[in-house]
Structures are given as structure tokens and as C-alpha cells.
Motif scaffolding. Structure first.
Motif, PDB file in Angstrom:
ATOM      1  N   ILE A   1       0.836  -1.205   0.000  1.00  0.00           N
ATOM      2  CA  ILE A   1       0.000   0.000   0.000  1.00  0.00           C
ATOM      3  C   ILE A   1       0.869   1.253   0.000  1.00  0.00           C
ATOM      4  N   ARG A   2       1.870   1.270   0.868  1.00  0.00           N
ATOM      5  CA  ARG A   2       2.756   2.439   0.923  1.00  0.00           C
ATOM      6  C   ARG A   2       3.538   2.622  -0.381  1.00  0.00           C
ATOM      7  N   SER A   3       4.061   1.521  -0.911  1.00  0.00           N
ATOM      8  CA  SER A   3       4.875   1.591  -2.128  1.00  0.00           C
ATOM      9  C   SER A   3       4.080   2.162  -3.300  1.00  0.00           C
ATOM     10  N   LEU A   4       2.814   1.810  -3.376  1.00  0.00           N
ATOM     11  CA  LEU A   4       1.950   2.286  -4.459  1.00  0.00           C
ATOM     12  C   LEU A   4       1.398   3.679  -4.159  1.00  0.00           C
ATOM     13  N   GLY A   5       0.972   3.878  -2.908  1.00  0.00           N
ATOM     14  CA  GLY A   5       0.384   5.160  -2.531  1.00  0.00           C
ATOM     15  C   GLY A   5       1.342   6.322  -2.675  1.00  0.00           C
ATOM     16  N   LYS A   6       2.600   6.087  -2.388  1.00  0.00           N
ATOM     17  CA  LYS A   6       3.605   7.148  -2.508  1.00  0.00           C
ATOM     18  C   LYS A   6       3.791   7.600  -3.955  1.00  0.00           C
ATOM     19  N   GLU A   7       3.396   6.736  -4.892  1.00  0.00           N
ATOM     20  CA  GLU A   7       3.487   7.074  -6.316  1.00  0.00           C
ATOM     21  C   GLU A   7       2.160   7.622  -6.851  1.00  0.00           C
ATOM     22  N   GLY A   8       1.217   7.859  -5.941  1.00  0.00           N
ATOM     23  CA  GLY A   8      -0.055   8.435  -6.355  1.00  0.00           C
ATOM     24  C   GLY A   8      -1.085   7.440  -6.849  1.00  0.00           C
ATOM     25  N   VAL A   9      -0.827   6.149  -6.661  1.00  0.00           N
ATOM     26  CA  VAL A   9      -1.779   5.120  -7.096  1.00  0.00           C
ATOM     27  C   VAL A   9      -2.920   5.013  -6.086  1.00  0.00           C
ATOM     28  N   HIS A  10      -4.149   4.902  -6.577  1.00  0.00           N
ATOM     29  CA  HIS A  10      -5.326   4.700  -5.719  1.00  0.00           C
ATOM     30  C   HIS A  10      -5.304   3.266  -5.206  1.00  0.00           C
ATOM     31  N   THR A  11      -5.139   3.088  -3.902  1.00  0.00           N
ATOM     32  CA  THR A  11      -5.000   1.747  -3.326  1.00  0.00           C
ATOM     33  C   THR A  11      -6.284   1.298  -2.633  1.00  0.00           C
ATOM     34  N   VAL A  12      -6.570   0.004  -2.779  1.00  0.00           N
ATOM     35  CA  VAL A  12      -7.770  -0.595  -2.208  1.00  0.00           C
ATOM     36  C   VAL A  12      -7.362  -1.772  -1.332  1.00  0.00           C
ATOM     37  N   ALA A  13      -7.603  -1.680  -0.032  1.00  0.00           N
ATOM     38  CA  ALA A  13      -7.296  -2.780   0.886  1.00  0.00           C
ATOM     39  C   ALA A  13      -8.503  -3.709   0.936  1.00  0.00           C
ATOM     40  N   MET A  14      -8.322  -4.928   0.449  1.00  0.00           N
ATOM     41  CA  MET A  14      -9.415  -5.896   0.408  1.00  0.00           C
ATOM     42  C   MET A  14      -9.085  -7.067   1.331  1.00  0.00           C
ATOM     43  N   ASP A  15      -9.958  -7.307   2.320  1.00  0.00           N
ATOM     44  CA  ASP A  15      -9.733  -8.350   3.317  1.00  0.00           C
ATOM     45  C   ASP A  15     -11.058  -9.017   3.670  1.00  0.00           C
ATOM     46  N   TYR A  16     -10.959 -10.139   4.402  1.00  0.00           N
ATOM     47  CA  TYR A  16     -12.159 -10.848   4.839  1.00  0.00           C
ATOM     48  C   TYR A  16     -12.568 -10.490   6.262  1.00  0.00           C
ATOM     49  N   SER A  17     -11.724  -9.733   6.968  1.00  0.00           N
ATOM     50  CA  SER A  17     -11.999  -9.406   8.367  1.00  0.00           C
ATOM     51  C   SER A  17     -11.323  -8.090   8.746  1.00  0.00           C
ATOM     52  N   GLU A  18     -11.913  -7.408   9.739  1.00  0.00           N
ATOM     53  CA  GLU A  18     -11.309  -6.189  10.255  1.00  0.00           C
ATOM     54  C   GLU A  18     -10.219  -6.480  11.287  1.00  0.00           C
ATOM     55  N   GLU A  19     -10.178  -7.721  11.779  1.00  0.00           N
ATOM     56  CA  GLU A  19      -9.251  -8.069  12.856  1.00  0.00           C
ATOM     57  C   GLU A  19      -7.792  -7.891  12.438  1.00  0.00           C
ATOM     58  N   ASP A  20      -7.057  -7.131  13.226  1.00  0.00           N
ATOM     59  CA  ASP A  20      -5.619  -6.918  13.023  1.00  0.00           C
ATOM     60  C   ASP A  20      -5.295  -6.410  11.614  1.00  0.00           C
ATOM     61  N   ARG A  21      -6.205  -5.632  11.060  1.00  0.00           N
ATOM     62  CA  ARG A  21      -6.048  -5.136   9.685  1.00  0.00           C
ATOM     63  C   ARG A  21      -5.253  -3.837   9.677  1.00  0.00           C
ATOM     64  N   TYR A  22      -4.085  -3.865  10.301  1.00  0.00           N
ATOM     65  CA  TYR A  22      -3.356  -2.617  10.509  1.00  0.00           C
ATOM     66  C   TYR A  22      -2.812  -2.009   9.226  1.00  0.00           C
ATOM     67  N   GLY A  23      -2.617  -2.818   8.191  1.00  0.00           N
ATOM     68  CA  GLY A  23      -2.132  -2.273   6.920  1.00  0.00           C
ATOM     69  C   GLY A  23      -3.101  -1.275   6.316  1.00  0.00           C
TER      70      GLY A  23
END
Length: 394
Positions: A19-41
Motif C-alpha cells: 500500500i505504501r509503495s503504491l500510494g507514494k506514487e499516487g496510485v489509488h489503493t484498495v485494501a481488500m480483506d475478509y476481516s477487520e481483525e488486526d487489519r493494521y495495513g
């Protein structure tokens, strides 16, 4: 509107780093997961969207449907970046279907699974002339005799399917010291319905572990690469990197590029090697077919592999680049390195002075960032919560 990047698996620092590597270049990032638990990224300031989808293994069909439904709503195909082996297995199994809606480097369905599976990887390595540790399969004739004479104790009991084995046993391998321990390990694997094999231990401390990290374009040619050396891992001796340095080792380019190009691989790959301390020969141990643990180190030395992937997938590839010098920069996952150091010191493999001396390098941190502190705060809160919760239950 440009292509979005969908990152699968953000409850670990690999997803955070992507996420950081892409976001720093201005890319729109989407975090897709199955749970909110420990989703610190997903707590990163570089994360633009957070989506919850069905579990990729428990509800695979619904997960695929949700993945595709999201892509259908976008103006342009998103780039898909799985950051965990089990996500990658599901994507690989449904590659042709998912590629209709996402941009993914790999074109041969099943190849990613082949290189992750120890059995098929062994076959590919032998076929392409790459050294692999001596191996005996449990159903081969004279199995016990061959273990005692060819493999010798101590030796390793390893799974063909690493992600499932790690999920069941919370470790990568069983290390056994005699026939009784071997039989017990085989029985545990049998009870878990997991196929395993027995392998010789290549002599050498953990700092004999090296990696070749590379990106291969759609013509299966290496365009970006460097090499690294592990210094410490957790669990100790047979675990994941917790302290690794970038170190130029040209021999690994020769072996790694020929192998990956020879099997027509595309996208990012990390080959782990172990250098035999007695012969100096490099043995292929395993391949990570997704963004690696120390992705932030690679970013710091000038190889932003998630962005390299993104740019090629949208038809705007970056110029080829290789880091052919030793920068001395280190990746450090302090939380688990503390646990690793404790183990190394207790077993007499390292002295505290050696550890302290190793830390005097410029570092790429696994989680902490002064410019993006929220993921580290979320990570710490979750760990403290688990610790206090465990004490209360006790």
C-alpha cells in the motif's frame, strides 16, 4: 481516472508495504480483506479504500464473485496484488476468470502454485539444472535406510503445501534428530492430511540464506533485480526474515534469472537460496511468488516492485534497473527480531555483542514510519490487547 490497485491481505506488514509503495506514487489503493481483525495495513494514510469480502478459502466462490463485482464497477481494470500465499493460490486456481476483470502479470494458470509447491518446484529445479537439497519421499523403496544413509540426522520434514502446513502447525517444517522423531512427525502430518517429504539440511548458519528478488516482464525477461542476505529469521533457523541486508551476489543472478526465464515466469518472484558452508554451492530452497517480507528494504534501495508491477500492467513499464552494489541497508522487523535474538542467544548461536553490532546500519522498518504512524499504533494496540486478554483468561 487511472487504474486502481487492489491489495489482498492487509493484516500483515507485506500488505502494508505494498500500500505504501503504491500510494507514494499516487496510485489509488484498495485494501481488500475478509476481516477487520488486526487489519493494521489498511490504517495507512496511503490506503484510499477499505473493503470486506467473503473468506477466500471458506467461501471461495463468493470471494471470487465479490472480487469480480468490485472490478466491474471500475472505469478501468484494477491491478491485483495478492500479499499472502493462500490468496495467491486461489487467484492462480481461477486465473483465467479473474484476468478478464483484473490486470495480473502471470498468464500461465498453475505456474505460481507449481513454484510454491515444494514437490513440483523440486522437479522444475532439477529439470533446469538448479541445485536443490537431497530429498527422499516417504513412499519410496527403502525409505528409512535412505534417510539414514543419504539424508542423515538431523534432517527436515517439509510439506509440499507450505501455506496449509504453516496454518496447521504454525511452523514451516519439522526438524527431527532420530528415527523416532521422524516417525512422530510423519504421523502428525498424516493426521493433518498433509503430504510431506524428508530433506537434507544444507550446512550453514542463518546468514547463509540469500535471496534473488526479481521482476520478469510479459516476455519472461528479468527487468529489475537485486540480491539480499538474511542475517536472522524467526522462528530461528527455519523461519521468515526479521533482519536482512541488501548484498550484491552476482552468482545468484546467473542462477535465478536463467531458472525463472527458463520456466517462462512473469511478474515478481523471490528465490531463497542457502549457501553450503562446506562447498560454497547455492541450493534453491523455495520461491515466494508474491510481494516479499522485506519489500520495504527493496523499495529503499530503489526497486519498488509493487509499482514496477503496476506500471507494466497498465502499459507504461518503468526502465529496467538492477542494484549491483552492496548498499548495506537492512530490513528490520523489530517485534519478531527480539524473539529471534532471544532464541539465538539461548541456543548459543549468537552473542549479544554480535547482534548489537549488526544493528548499526540504515534500516527499512517493517511497520514503523514517522510519516505514516497509524499502522504501527494499530499493530501495537492489537498486540497489547491480545497480551492483556490472555492474562485475564489465565
Amino acid at each position: 481516472m487511472s487504474h486502481k490497485a487492489v491489495i489482498l491481505g492487509n493484516n500483515y506488514y507485506i500488505g502494508l508495504s505494498a500500500i505504501r509503495s503504491l500510494g507514494k506514487e499516487g496510485v489509488h489503493t484498495v485494501a481488500m480483506d475478509y476481516s477487520e481483525e488486526d487489519r493494521y495495513g489498511a490504517a495507512s494514510k496511503y490506503c484510499n479504500e477499505k473493503i470486506i469480502v467473503p473468506h477466500y478459502q471458506k467461501e471461495t466462490e463468493k470471494f471470487i464473485e465479490a472480487l469480480i463485482d468490485y472490478a466491474k464497477k471500475q472505469e478501468k481494470k484494477p491491478v491485483l496484488i495478492p500479499c499472502h500465499d493462500t490468496y495467491l493460490e486461489v487467484i492462480d486456481a481461477h486465473l483465467h476468470e479473474i484476468k478478464k476483470y483484473y490486470l495480473i502479470p502471470q498468464t500461465e494458470q498453475g505456474l505460481a502454485t507449481k513454484v510454491m509447491n515444494k514437490d513440483t518446484l523440486h522437479e522444475l529445479a532439477v529439470k533446469h539444472g538448479v541445485r536443490v537439497p537431497e530429498t527422499v519421499r516417504i513412499h519410496e523403496p527403502n525409505f528409512k535406510q535412505r534417510v539414514e544413509e543419504e539424508i542423515k540426522f538431523p534432517c527436515l520434514v517439509k510439506p509440499f503445501d507450505s501455506p496449509t502446513f504453516v496454518r496447521v502447525f504454525r511452523k514451516k517444517i519439522f526438524k527431527v534428530y532420530n528415527m523416532q522423531e521422524l516417525e512422530e512427525a510423519l504421523e502428525q502430518a498424516k493426521q493433518a492430511n498433509l503430504e510431506v517429504f524428508v530433506q537434507r539440511i544444507i550446512p550453514g548458519f542463518d546468514d547463509h540464506m540469500y535471496t534473488f528478488d526479481a521482476y520478469l516482464n510479459q516476455e519472461s525477461k528479468v527487468t529489475h533485480w537485486t540480491t539480499c542476505q538474511k542475517l536472522r529469521q524467526y522462528p530461528i533457523n527455519f523461519g521468515a526474515s526479521v533482519y536482512t541486508i541488501q548484498k550484491y551476489t552476482p552468482k545468484l543472478f546467473e542462477i535465478g534469472s536463467n531458472f525463472l526465464e527458463g520456466i517462462n515466469y512473469k511478474g515478481f518472484a523471490e528465490i531463497e537460496f542457502k549457501k553450503d558452508e562446506e562447498t560454497g554451492e547455492f541450493y534453491l530452497i523455495e520461491i515466494n511468488a508474491r510481494i516479499t517480507n522485506f519489500n520495504h528494504l527493496l523499495y529503499k534501495v530503489g526497486l519498488n516492485f509493487p509499482y514496477i508491477t503496476y506500471r507494466e500492467m497498465i502499459g507504461e513499464p518503468l526502465e529496467p534497473k538492477a542494484v549491483t552494489e552492496t548498499t548495506n541497508r537492512a530490513f528490520w522487523y523489530g517485534y519478531e527480531d527480539l524473539l529471534a535474538v532471544k532464541g539465538y542467544v539461548q541456543t548459543g548461536q549468537l552473542k549479544i555483542g554480535e547482534v548489537v553490532k549488526s544493528l548499526f546500519r540504515p534500516k527499512a522498518y517493517a511497520i514503523w514510519s514517522i510519516r505514516d504512524p497509524k499502522p504501527a499504533i494499530a499493530f501495537t494496540k492489537h498486540r497489547v490487547g491480545k497480551l492483556l486478554g490472555g492474562r485475564k483468561r489465565g
